[in-house]
Design an enzyme around this catalytic site. Structure first.
Site, mmCIF file in Angstrom:
data_model
loop_
_atom_site.group_PDB
_atom_site.id
_atom_site.type_symbol
_atom_site.label_atom_id
_atom_site.label_comp_id
_atom_site.label_asym_id
_atom_site.label_seq_id
_atom_site.Cartn_x
_atom_site.Cartn_y
_atom_site.Cartn_z
ATOM 1 N N ARG A 235 0.811 -1.219 0.000
ATOM 2 C CA ARG A 235 0.000 0.000 0.000
ATOM 3 C C ARG A 235 0.841 1.263 0.000
ATOM 4 O O ARG A 235 0.395 2.319 -0.401
ATOM 5 C CB ARG A 235 -0.911 0.030 1.226
ATOM 6 N N GLN B 245 4.675 26.173 14.748
ATOM 7 C CA GLN B 245 4.471 26.498 13.341
ATOM 8 C C GLN B 245 5.094 25.404 12.485
ATOM 9 O O GLN B 245 6.192 24.937 12.762
ATOM 10 C CB GLN B 245 5.149 27.844 13.043
ATOM 11 N N ASN C 218 6.199 24.730 8.485
ATOM 12 C CA ASN C 218 6.465 25.409 7.220
ATOM 13 C C ASN C 218 6.711 24.369 6.135
ATOM 14 O O ASN C 218 7.258 23.302 6.408
ATOM 15 C CB ASN C 218 7.682 26.327 7.346
ATOM 16 N N ARG D 132 18.716 28.374 -0.084
ATOM 17 C CA ARG D 132 17.995 29.216 0.872
ATOM 18 C C ARG D 132 18.825 29.277 2.145
ATOM 19 O O ARG D 132 19.119 28.275 2.758
ATOM 20 C CB ARG D 132 16.613 28.638 1.162
ATOM 21 N N HIS E 162 19.802 31.438 7.366
ATOM 22 C CA HIS E 162 18.822 32.246 8.075
ATOM 23 C C HIS E 162 18.794 31.938 9.566
ATOM 24 O O HIS E 162 19.089 30.825 9.980
ATOM 25 C CB HIS E 162 17.416 31.981 7.524
ATOM 26 N N LYS F 97 14.524 24.395 14.763
ATOM 27 C CA LYS F 97 13.845 23.856 13.587
ATOM 28 C C LYS F 97 14.107 22.355 13.464
ATOM 29 O O LYS F 97 15.233 21.896 13.627
ATOM 30 C CB LYS F 97 14.366 24.515 12.304
ATOM 31 N N TYR G 1 9.377 21.869 7.726
ATOM 32 C CA TYR G 1 10.028 21.982 9.024
ATOM 33 C C TYR G 1 9.116 22.589 10.066
ATOM 34 O O TYR G 1 8.289 23.427 9.781
ATOM 35 C CB TYR G 1 11.355 22.733 8.934
ATOM 36 N N ASP H 126 19.305 36.693 0.241
ATOM 37 C CA ASP H 126 20.406 35.763 0.466
ATOM 38 C C ASP H 126 21.652 36.163 -0.319
ATOM 39 O O ASP H 126 22.773 35.973 0.147
ATOM 40 C CB ASP H 126 19.982 34.337 0.114
#
Length: 188
Positions: free
Chosen positions: A23, A46, A48, A59, A62, A72, A132, A170
């Site tokens: 499956r 949160q 994301n 990316r 940060h 995170k 994340y 960035d």
């Protein structure tokens, strides 16, 4: 679930088990009971989800300044990334050092990046999706970054600057040495 401390021990590599059959599969990707034993006892506030269409989207790097710093828990549900965490905690024995791991839909690994680290990634495949959890909400006023290609950090990105797909933010981020310590001693 297997958990491994990386060269910077506060950053963890997590390998959830996938149970598969005809499956598809089932996997427990977050367990407070298991991960709190490794210091991940956060209340995540949160989730994301980022999608990157081309390969070589970069990316980062940060972070959010205190008091809005974020931890995170990163995973890839489609494609693959090189995921990087840089220690920016002034006074830390690993300040300015980084760890990097390949996270992919295939290897199903996750990386825990705690507060006090800059985080970034580069997509290794087109159509990559990264998800994340964060333990603090996004705060535009606290949002900051350091240059992904800061030579002092020594990150071996899999792409050169000409091929990297970057945001203006960035592309123009300062080097770590050019900013006040974002996490001075006592703040972490």
């Amino acid at each position: 679930m297997r958990v491994e401390r990386l060269a910077i021990p506060d950053v963890l590599l997590i390998e959830p088990v996938r149970h598969g059959d005809a499956r598809g599969f089932f996997s427990e990707v977050w367990s407070y009971r298991v991960l709190s034993a490794y210091g991940i006892a956060q209340d995540f506030v949160q989730d994301n989800h980022a999608s990157s269409a081309p390969q070589w989207v970069l990316r980062g790097l940060h972070f959010q300044r205190p008091p809005s710093a974020q931890g995170k828990l990163i995973r890839v549900s489609r494609g693959a990334i090189l995921d990087v965490a840089v220690d920016i905690r002034a006074g830390s024995s690993t300040y300015g050092r980084h760890v990097a791991e390949v996270l992919s839909a295939e290897n199903w690994r996750q990386m825990w990046v705690p507060r006090g680290f800059a985080h970034g990634y580069c997509t290794l495949e087109p159509d990559t999706e990264v998800q994340y959890k964060t333990d603090a909400y996004y705060d535009r006023a606290a949002d900051a970054g350091i240059a992904w290609d800061d030579a002092a950090l020594g990150i071996a990105w899999p792409v050169d600057a000409a091929a990297a797909v970057l945001s203006d933010k960035d592309r123009n981020a300062p080097r770590l040495a050019d900013i006040p310590p974002p996490f001075p001693p006592g703040s972490w």
